[in-house]
Every structure is written in structure tokens, then in C-alpha cells.
Design a protein around this motif. Structure first.
Motif, PDB file in Angstrom:
ATOM      1  N   LEU A 170       0.835  -1.215   0.000  1.00 41.20           N
ATOM      2  CA  LEU A 170       0.000   0.000   0.000  1.00 41.20           C
ATOM      3  C   LEU A 170       0.865   1.258   0.000  1.00 41.20           C
ATOM      4  CD1 LEU A 170      -2.930  -0.699   2.505  1.00 41.20           C
ATOM      5  CD2 LEU A 170      -3.109  -0.252   0.073  1.00 41.20           C
ATOM      6  N   ASP A 171       1.933   1.242   0.805  1.00 39.93           N
ATOM      7  CA  ASP A 171       2.840   2.396   0.839  1.00 39.93           C
ATOM      8  C   ASP A 171       3.478   2.634  -0.525  1.00 39.93           C
ATOM      9  OD1 ASP A 171       2.288   2.700   3.548  1.00 39.93           O
ATOM     10  OD2 ASP A 171       4.048   1.534   4.181  1.00 39.93           O
ATOM     11  N   ASP A 208       1.016   4.222  -2.774  1.00 37.94           N
ATOM     12  CA  ASP A 208       0.881   5.656  -2.473  1.00 37.94           C
ATOM     13  C   ASP A 208       1.989   6.463  -3.156  1.00 37.94           C
ATOM     14  OD1 ASP A 208      -1.434   5.697  -0.935  1.00 37.94           O
ATOM     15  OD2 ASP A 208      -0.360   5.345   0.962  1.00 37.94           O
ATOM     16  N   ARG A 209       3.216   6.000  -3.016  1.00 36.19           N
ATOM     17  CA  ARG A 209       4.349   6.714  -3.625  1.00 36.19           C
ATOM     18  C   ARG A 209       4.263   6.672  -5.157  1.00 36.19           C
ATOM     19  NH1 ARG A 209       6.803   4.803   1.194  1.00 36.19           N
ATOM     20  NH2 ARG A 209       7.290   2.737   0.385  1.00 36.19           N
ATOM     21  N   MET A 268       1.536   6.457  -6.971  1.00 33.64           N
ATOM     22  CA  MET A 268       0.456   7.344  -7.415  1.00 33.64           C
ATOM     23  C   MET A 268       0.932   8.804  -7.465  1.00 33.64           C
ATOM     24  SD  MET A 268      -2.164   5.668  -8.322  1.00 33.64           S
ATOM     25  CE  MET A 268      -3.269   7.033  -8.507  1.00 33.64           C
ATOM     26  N   ILE A 269       1.748   9.180  -6.495  1.00 31.23           N
ATOM     27  CA  ILE A 269       2.266  10.561  -6.484  1.00 31.23           C
ATOM     28  C   ILE A 269       3.137  10.794  -7.719  1.00 31.23           C
ATOM     29  CG2 ILE A 269       3.821  12.151  -5.261  1.00 31.23           C
ATOM     30  CD1 ILE A 269       2.778  10.858  -2.638  1.00 31.23           C
ATOM     31  N   PHE A 290      -5.089   0.361  -7.438  1.00 32.54           N
ATOM     32  CA  PHE A 290      -4.863   0.808  -6.061  1.00 32.54           C
ATOM     33  C   PHE A 290      -6.181   0.847  -5.281  1.00 32.54           C
ATOM     34  CE2 PHE A 290      -4.140   4.469  -3.051  1.00 32.54           C
ATOM     35  CZ  PHE A 290      -3.367   3.744  -2.153  1.00 32.54           C
ATOM     36  N   ASP A 291      -7.229   1.388  -5.895  1.00 33.77           N
ATOM     37  CA  ASP A 291      -8.544   1.445  -5.228  1.00 33.77           C
ATOM     38  C   ASP A 291      -9.080   0.036  -4.953  1.00 33.77           C
ATOM     39  OD1 ASP A 291      -8.567   4.191  -5.176  1.00 33.77           O
ATOM     40  OD2 ASP A 291      -9.773   4.409  -7.000  1.00 33.77           O
ATOM     41  N   GLN A 298      -7.154  -1.393  -1.996  1.00 31.78           N
ATOM     42  CA  GLN A 298      -7.606  -0.754  -0.751  1.00 31.78           C
ATOM     43  C   GLN A 298      -8.987  -1.259  -0.335  1.00 31.78           C
ATOM     44  OE1 GLN A 298      -7.357   3.514  -1.441  1.00 31.78           O
ATOM     45  NE2 GLN A 298      -5.784   3.658   0.151  1.00 31.78           N
ATOM     46  N   GLN A 342      -7.563   2.864   8.195  1.00 30.34           N
ATOM     47  CA  GLN A 342      -6.445   3.786   8.306  1.00 30.34           C
ATOM     48  C   GLN A 342      -6.618   4.623   9.570  1.00 30.34           C
ATOM     49  OE1 GLN A 342      -5.646   5.965   4.729  1.00 30.34           O
ATOM     50  NE2 GLN A 342      -4.473   7.532   5.799  1.00 30.34           N
ATOM     51  N   GLU A 396       4.622   8.112   7.432  1.00 29.87           N
ATOM     52  CA  GLU A 396       4.093   6.810   7.050  1.00 29.87           C
ATOM     53  C   GLU A 396       2.710   6.642   7.692  1.00 29.87           C
ATOM     54  OE1 GLU A 396       6.474   2.822   6.660  1.00 29.87           O
ATOM     55  OE2 GLU A 396       5.736   2.985   8.718  1.00 29.87           O
ATOM     56  N   LYS A 397       1.748   6.201   6.888  1.00 27.90           N
ATOM     57  CA  LYS A 397       0.382   6.025   7.393  1.00 27.90           C
ATOM     58  C   LYS A 397       0.321   4.890   8.416  1.00 27.90           C
ATOM     59  CE  LYS A 397      -1.913   7.522   3.161  1.00 27.90           C
ATOM     60  NZ  LYS A 397      -2.774   7.091   2.036  1.00 27.90           N
TER      61      LYS A 397
END
Length: 197
Positions: free
Chosen positions: A104-105, A108-109, A111-112, A130-131, A134, A144, A178-179
Motif C-alpha cells: 500500500l505504501d 501511495d508513492r 500514485m504521487i 490501487f482502489d 484498498q 487507516q 508513514e500512514k
């Protein structure tokens, strides 16, 4: 003479009556002693019966107490194991979810970086994947931990990696590195944050 005979008869009768009375008294005394002995033995038997009954009553009360304690212990055991089983079901897939958190991390990176590129199809495709990932993980109980910059730092819900000088943000979260995630009510990974001092 007649008078003497009457007197003799009368005297002999009186003596005879006295002897009879003494014999009756003696018999009464013996009977009373026998009755007294019988009463004493009956009283002793009754006392023994009462003491046996008391002993049995005490034994019964003791066994009832043991039974009630054992029953209470068993009920507590059932409740405790039921609660543990429920907790186990809630967190059964914790290891798998923990193993997927770095993925997941990375998403996230990614996607940015993908959003910085001009390829919209690539951005939409990765966003869909990604969706979906999740949604699947969140349907399994993953949530989260909501922490953002500007919140007051709470050590129960976040892990401070470092502190930076920020007079306006003293004791507050400056950045989330970090989430964090939780499974049910249990935090399985704390968010890593930077706080101001």
C-alpha cells in the motif's frame, strides 16, 4: 378380746400396707431408675443423631459451595475463551494484512509519481488497481488511522520519529511520514510522524 383382735388385725394390716408401700416405692424407684436410664440412652442417641445430621448438613453445605465455585469458574472460563475466540477471528488475518501494508505504501508513492507524468491512461489504470486493493483490504477489517498535520500529538495513536524546531507547532504533528493502520480496535502499525518542539 375382740378389741385386741381387731387391733392386731389392724396393726398387721397397717404393717402389711406399709410393707406394700415400701415395695411399691422401691419398685417405683427402680422403675424410675430404669426409665431414667432409658431416657439417658435415648437422649444420647438423639444427640448422636443430631450431631450426625449437623455433620451431614455441614458436608452438604461444603459440597454445594464447591459446586457453585466450580460452576462459576467454568462460566468465567467459557466467557474468557469466547472473548479470546472472537478476538482471534477479528485479528486472524493480521499477519497477511501487515505483509501487504508496504505494498500500500509503494502504491501511495507510485500514485504521487504517476500523477506527475502526463500519461492519463497509466494514471487511471494504476488508480483503479490501487482502489481495488484498498477496498479489498478495508473489507477485511483494515482501517487507516486518521492523523494529519496540525493535530495534537498523542503517543497512544502515533509514533514520533523526530522533532523539529517549530514554535507555532509545538506539541503538534508537523508531517506524517508513514500512514498507520488498525484492524478492528487494535492498531497494527502506528503512523510515523514528525512533531514540532
Amino acid at each position: 378380746m375382740k378389741f385386741k383382735n381387731i387391733f392386731k388385725k389392724d396393726t398387721s394390716m397397717t404393717t402389711e400396707n406399709t410393707l406394700n408401700d415400701e415395695i411399691i416405692d422401691q419398685n417405683t424407684i427402680e422403675n424410675n431408675e430404669n426409665v431414667s436410664d432409658e431416657l439417658d440412652s435415648k437422649i444420647e442417641e438423639r444427640v448422636e443423631e443430631i450431631s450426625k445430621e449437623e455433620q451431614l448438613s455441614q458436608d452438604l453445605a461444603s459440597e454445594k459451595d464447591k459446586f457453585l465455585r466450580l460452576f462459576a469458574e467454568f462460566e468465567n472460563y467459557k466467557r474468557r475463551t469466547t472473548k479470546e475466540r472472537i478476538e482471534l477471528f477479528k485479528t486472524a488475518n493480521q499477519e497477511v494484512l501487515l505483509a501487504l501494508l508496504p505494498v500500500l505504501d509503494d502504491f501511495d508513492r507510485a500514485m504521487i509519481e504517476i500523477n506527475k507524468s502526463e500519461d492519463e491512461l497509466l494514471s487511471k489504470g494504476v488508480a483503479l488497481i490501487f482502489d481495488k486493493l484498498q477496498t479489498t483490504l478495508f473489507s477485511k477489517g483494515l482501517e487507516q488511522v486518521e492523523v494529519k498535520a496540525g493535530d495534537v500529538f498523542d503517543a497512544d495513536f502515533a509514533e514520533a520519529i523526530t522533532q523539529i524546531p517549530a514554535p507555532k507547532m509545538k506539541g503538534k504533528i508537523v508531517d506524517v511520514l508513514e500512514k498507520g493502520y488498525k484492524l478492528g480496535d487494535k492498531i497494527i502499525r502506528f503512523p510515523k510522524v514528525v512533531i514540532g518542539q
